[in-house]
Design a protein around this motif. Structure first.
Motif, PDB file in Angstrom:
ATOM      1  N   LEU A 103     100.111  -8.811  34.460  1.00  8.31           N
ATOM      2  CA  LEU A 103     100.298  -7.838  33.297  1.00  8.31           C
ATOM      3  C   LEU A 103     100.765  -9.013  31.881  1.00  8.31           C
ATOM      4  O   LEU A 103     101.892  -9.858  32.226  1.00  8.31           O
ATOM      5  CB  LEU A 103     101.596  -7.109  33.596  1.00  8.31           C
ATOM      6  N   ASP A 104      99.921  -9.269  31.088  1.00  6.07           N
ATOM      7  CA  ASP A 104     100.170  -9.959  30.028  1.00  6.07           C
ATOM      8  C   ASP A 104     100.385  -9.331  28.582  1.00  6.07           C
ATOM      9  O   ASP A 104      99.796  -8.515  28.196  1.00  6.07           O
ATOM     10  CB  ASP A 104      98.786 -10.815  29.854  1.00  6.07           C
ATOM     11  N   LEU A 105     101.982  -9.427  28.258  1.00  2.00           N
ATOM     12  CA  LEU A 105     102.211  -8.663  27.265  1.00  2.00           C
ATOM     13  C   LEU A 105     102.775  -9.740  25.946  1.00  2.00           C
ATOM     14  O   LEU A 105     103.521  -9.569  25.296  1.00  2.00           O
ATOM     15  CB  LEU A 105     103.478  -7.780  27.573  1.00  2.00           C
ATOM     16  N   GLU A 106     101.974 -10.939  26.059  1.00  2.00           N
ATOM     17  CA  GLU A 106     102.411 -11.872  25.030  1.00  2.00           C
ATOM     18  C   GLU A 106     102.239 -11.536  23.590  1.00  2.00           C
ATOM     19  O   GLU A 106     101.125 -11.026  23.294  1.00  2.00           O
ATOM     20  CB  GLU A 106     101.457 -13.271  25.140  1.00  2.00           C
ATOM     21  N   GLY A 107     103.226 -11.729  22.826  1.00  3.19           N
ATOM     22  CA  GLY A 107     103.125 -11.197  21.424  1.00  3.19           C
ATOM     23  C   GLY A 107     103.141  -9.882  21.401  1.00  3.19           C
ATOM     24  O   GLY A 107     103.366  -9.292  19.984  1.00  3.19           O
ATOM     25  N   ALA A 108     103.270  -9.098  22.082  1.00  5.71           N
ATOM     26  CA  ALA A 108     103.704  -7.527  21.945  1.00  5.71           C
ATOM     27  C   ALA A 108     104.858  -7.081  21.307  1.00  5.71           C
ATOM     28  O   ALA A 108     106.091  -8.015  21.521  1.00  5.71           O
ATOM     29  CB  ALA A 108     103.562  -6.859  23.455  1.00  5.71           C
ATOM     30  N   PRO A 109     105.026  -6.100  20.522  1.00  2.00           N
ATOM     31  CA  PRO A 109     106.229  -5.701  19.795  1.00  2.00           C
ATOM     32  C   PRO A 109     106.922  -5.004  20.773  1.00  2.00           C
ATOM     33  O   PRO A 109     107.422  -3.927  20.577  1.00  2.00           O
ATOM     34  CB  PRO A 109     105.857  -4.881  18.659  1.00  2.00           C
ATOM     35  N   LEU A 110     107.591  -5.669  21.542  1.00  2.00           N
ATOM     36  CA  LEU A 110     108.418  -5.211  22.800  1.00  2.00           C
ATOM     37  C   LEU A 110     109.815  -5.567  22.632  1.00  2.00           C
ATOM     38  O   LEU A 110     110.082  -6.834  22.672  1.00  2.00           O
ATOM     39  CB  LEU A 110     107.840  -5.235  23.936  1.00  2.00           C
ATOM     40  N   GLU A 111     110.828  -4.624  22.377  1.00  3.68           N
ATOM     41  CA  GLU A 111     112.314  -4.888  22.090  1.00  3.68           C
ATOM     42  C   GLU A 111     112.938  -4.548  23.635  1.00  3.68           C
ATOM     43  O   GLU A 111     113.886  -5.166  23.864  1.00  3.68           O
ATOM     44  CB  GLU A 111     112.768  -4.259  21.045  1.00  3.68           C
ATOM     45  N   CYS A 112     112.486  -3.792  24.453  1.00  2.00           N
ATOM     46  CA  CYS A 112     113.057  -3.418  25.559  1.00  2.00           C
ATOM     47  C   CYS A 112     112.070  -3.073  26.768  1.00  2.00           C
ATOM     48  O   CYS A 112     111.082  -2.709  26.529  1.00  2.00           O
ATOM     49  CB  CYS A 112     113.702  -2.035  25.415  1.00  2.00           C
ATOM     50  N   LEU A 113     112.448  -3.831  27.960  1.00  2.00           N
ATOM     51  CA  LEU A 113     111.476  -3.723  28.981  1.00  2.00           C
ATOM     52  C   LEU A 113     111.940  -2.652  29.971  1.00  2.00           C
ATOM     53  O   LEU A 113     113.256  -2.651  30.560  1.00  2.00           O
ATOM     54  CB  LEU A 113     111.486  -5.108  29.865  1.00  2.00           C
ATOM     55  N   PRO A 114     111.480  -1.514  30.134  1.00  4.84           N
ATOM     56  CA  PRO A 114     111.950  -0.416  30.889  1.00  4.84           C
ATOM     57  C   PRO A 114     112.099  -0.704  32.162  1.00  4.84           C
ATOM     58  O   PRO A 114     111.368  -1.505  32.728  1.00  4.84           O
ATOM     59  CB  PRO A 114     110.734   0.697  30.408  1.00  4.84           C
ATOM     60  N   GLU A 115     112.976   0.260  33.041  1.00  7.37           N
ATOM     61  CA  GLU A 115     113.128   0.050  34.421  1.00  7.37           C
ATOM     62  C   GLU A 115     111.946   0.337  35.232  1.00  7.37           C
ATOM     63  O   GLU A 115     112.055  -0.019  36.382  1.00  7.37           O
ATOM     64  CB  GLU A 115     114.306   1.061  34.656  1.00  7.37           C
ATOM     65  N   GLU A 116     110.760   1.231  34.695  1.00  9.63           N
ATOM     66  CA  GLU A 116     109.609   1.295  35.434  1.00  9.63           C
ATOM     67  C   GLU A 116     108.954   0.319  35.786  1.00  9.63           C
ATOM     68  O   GLU A 116     107.994   0.056  36.550  1.00  9.63           O
ATOM     69  CB  GLU A 116     108.719   2.295  34.577  1.00  9.63           C
ATOM     70  N   ILE A 117     109.190  -0.995  34.974  1.00  7.37           N
ATOM     71  CA  ILE A 117     108.642  -2.476  35.449  1.00  7.37           C
ATOM     72  C   ILE A 117     108.844  -2.632  37.016  1.00  7.37           C
ATOM     73  O   ILE A 117     107.801  -3.257  37.426  1.00  7.37           O
ATOM     74  CB  ILE A 117     108.953  -3.469  34.704  1.00  7.37           C
ATOM     75  N   PRO A 137     115.534  -5.623  32.734  1.00 10.18           N
ATOM     76  CA  PRO A 137     116.146  -4.731  33.429  1.00 10.18           C
ATOM     77  C   PRO A 137     116.297  -5.253  34.980  1.00 10.18           C
ATOM     78  O   PRO A 137     116.152  -5.979  35.487  1.00 10.18           O
ATOM     79  CB  PRO A 137     114.892  -3.645  33.474  1.00 10.18           C
ATOM     80  N   LYS A 138     117.390  -4.429  35.666  1.00  9.17           N
ATOM     81  CA  LYS A 138     117.881  -4.845  36.824  1.00  9.17           C
ATOM     82  C   LYS A 138     116.681  -4.590  38.014  1.00  9.17           C
ATOM     83  O   LYS A 138     116.520  -5.112  38.956  1.00  9.17           O
ATOM     84  CB  LYS A 138     119.085  -4.032  37.228  1.00  9.17           C
ATOM     85  N   SER A 139     115.893  -3.657  37.416  1.00  7.72           N
ATOM     86  CA  SER A 139     114.630  -3.172  38.502  1.00  7.72           C
ATOM     87  C   SER A 139     113.627  -4.713  38.576  1.00  7.72           C
ATOM     88  O   SER A 139     112.989  -4.653  39.445  1.00  7.72           O
ATOM     89  CB  SER A 139     113.840  -2.183  37.964  1.00  7.72           C
ATOM     90  N   ILE A 140     114.025  -5.772  37.678  1.00  8.62           N
ATOM     91  CA  ILE A 140     113.135  -6.777  37.639  1.00  8.62           C
ATOM     92  C   ILE A 140     113.120  -7.276  39.113  1.00  8.62           C
ATOM     93  O   ILE A 140     112.135  -7.997  39.740  1.00  8.62           O
ATOM     94  CB  ILE A 140     113.471  -8.010  36.581  1.00  8.62           C
ATOM     95  N   GLY A 141     114.286  -7.086  39.936  1.00  6.58           N
ATOM     96  CA  GLY A 141     114.382  -7.662  41.338  1.00  6.58           C
ATOM     97  C   GLY A 141     113.820  -7.066  42.265  1.00  6.58           C
ATOM     98  O   GLY A 141     113.713  -7.731  43.335  1.00  6.58           O
TER      99      GLY A 141
END
Length: 462
Positions: A103-117, A137-141
């Motif tokens: 998943l490549d989100l380089e340069g995306a206007p993203l301020e928050c990475l949701p827990e769904e990741i 998010p903690k779900s990154i683990g």
């Protein structure tokens, strides 16, 4: 392999002959695109997304990712030139792209990475480069299969403890570069990570840049020493009393090829003398901070190809110990020498191809003896406000192709002008002589070539 078969064309190699950028021939490019479309390996968001393409490229829009039954076969999604991301994006990804690996989100206007990741359990590559994300998010683990986490240029300043669950992580890059101010020791900003966490990431091969300060020096140093697979390590904000802990850790990293260590401030001392057994495979080394004299272990680095010394303020002749390194090809100074005379003696730096001497404010004499620097191709000099002239021996450097002079005094520059300069004979055999002058507190640079009429006007204001 692709290069050897002429399927890829090399655009640029560095001084170590490593390939840095490649391109494909236009005909090969057209052939690849047609084959990818024919085999349904890659799909653009501009066409209907049927979920069967292995690679999905979404340009300037989020595409329709909401349809499907959760059985999309796509393994990689690349977003580019996005202005807006829908709120439902990650929910749709976790529902319909359960096999997603990249998943490549380089340069995306993203301020928050949701827990769904955390639901993308097969994810192996995640790029948030140059995004506006501040917190992971903690779900990154939960992403136990993740191999690459790219946070370069994001706003993340601290990594959550949950990343200790990334037991297979090999590549972690997390730093920002401040391009709005003139270059200083804090231009590269690393991230903070707890020692108990970093010690769990024993699969790491590349880690840069992380902060090493007093509050976590004890546990952090011993934990860092467990990363024996590291080939690249970058440390920022190293406080003086943490130097021994870092040295002890580095001595255990026998696979290390690249190392960068930066002090907290330009006047802070890097305490690195305690390392008696440095990683002998080291090829690239950058030390940012006061040294006074070079560490005694430096001559042992027989594989060293590149070295950068910045704000070192070395005042003795210990620089001579680098002259015998058999593979050294690139040497960068930036406020690294505090003496009045700098001399390159016969038989020194026999393989060196690039030499940069920047911000040597006390330097009044630069001497290059016969037999020194025989392979030098590029010489970058300045600012050195007290240096009156270029070295006399430049005509004897038969390999010298480029001479770059940065913010040198106008009187210095006038001496090498073709029409009037008394020192023009020293540089006339050099194919490319350039002058760089910075304006607006270093935010803007103008470049002039020797013989440029604009340069003559600059040096002879009416």
């Amino acid at each position: 392999m692709l290069i050897n078969r002429n399927l890829n064309q090399v655009e640029w190699r560095d001084f170590t002959r490593r390939v840095r950028t490649c391109r494909v021939h236009d005909l090969i490019h057209e052939l690849l695109l047609s084959k990818l479309e024919e085999l349904n390996l890659i799909q653009s968001s501009q066409v209907s997304c049927n979920g069967t393409a292995r690679y999905l490229w979404i340009d300037n829009g989020a595409g329709d990712l909401s349809r499907g039954n959760g059985n999309f076969e796509t393994h990689a999604i690349i977003f580019s030139s996005l202005r807006v991301l829908p709120k439902s994006l990650f929910e749709n990804l976790s529902l319909n792209f359960k096999l997603l690996r990249e998943l490549d989100l380089e340069g995306a206007p993203l301020e928050c990475l949701p827990e769904e990741i955390g639901n993308l359990l097969h994810l192996r590559y995640l790029s948030l480069r140059n995004s506006k994300i501040k917190i992971l998010p903690k779900s990154i683990g939960k992403l136990h299969n993740l191999l690459t986490l790219d946070l370069k240029g994001s706003l993340v300043r601290e990594l959550p403890d949950e990343i200790k669950g990334l037991c297979n992580l090999q590549y972690l890059v997390a730093y920002t570069i401040d391009l709005d101010s003139r270059y200083n020791i804090n231009t590269y900003q690393g991230v903070r990570i707890n020692g108990s966490v970093v010690g769990s990431l024993e699969s790491l091969e590349k880690l840069h840049y992380v902060i090493f300060q007093h509050q976590n020096s004890g546990g952090f140093g011993s934990a860092l020493g467990r990363l024996k697979r590291l080939t690249k390590l970058g440390i920022t904000k190293l406080e003086p009393d943490c130097g021994k802990a870092l040295c002890d850790a580095i001595e255990k990293m026998h696979n290390l090829h690249s190392l960068r260590i930066s002090a907290v401030e330009e006047g802070e001392v890097l305490q690195l003398q305690s390392m008696s057994s440095p990683p002998l495979l080291l090829e690239r080394l950058r030390l940012h901070g006061r040294l006074g004299k070079l560490p005694d272990w430096l001559p042992k680095l027989k594989n060293l190809v590149k070295i950068g010394l910045e704000w070192s303020k070395i005042s003795d002749d210990s620089l001579k110990i680098l002259g015998g390194l058999p593979k050294l090809q690139e040497f960068r100074f930036h406020e690294a020498y505090d003496g009045v005379e700098l001399r390159y003696e016969q038989g020194q730096f026999l393989k060196l191809k690039m030499l940069q001497l920047a911000c040597l404010y006390r330097l009044k004499k630069l001497v290059i003896e016969n037999g020194a620097l025989p392979c030098l191709e590029i010489l970058k000099l300045g600012p050195c406000p007290q240096l009156p002239e270029v070295p006399d021996n430049l005509p004897n450097l038969g390999c010298l192709k480029v001479l770059e002079l940065v913010d040198m005094p106008k009187e210095f520059a006038r001496k090498i002008l073709p029409s009037e300069g008394s020192d023009y004979w020293k540089v006339k055999q050099i194919a490319d002589v350039r002058f760089h002058y910075y304006y607006g507190q270093g935010s803007h640079v103008e470049t002039y070539k020797l013989g440029d009429s604009r340069l003559h006007q600059l040096l002879h204001p009416s």
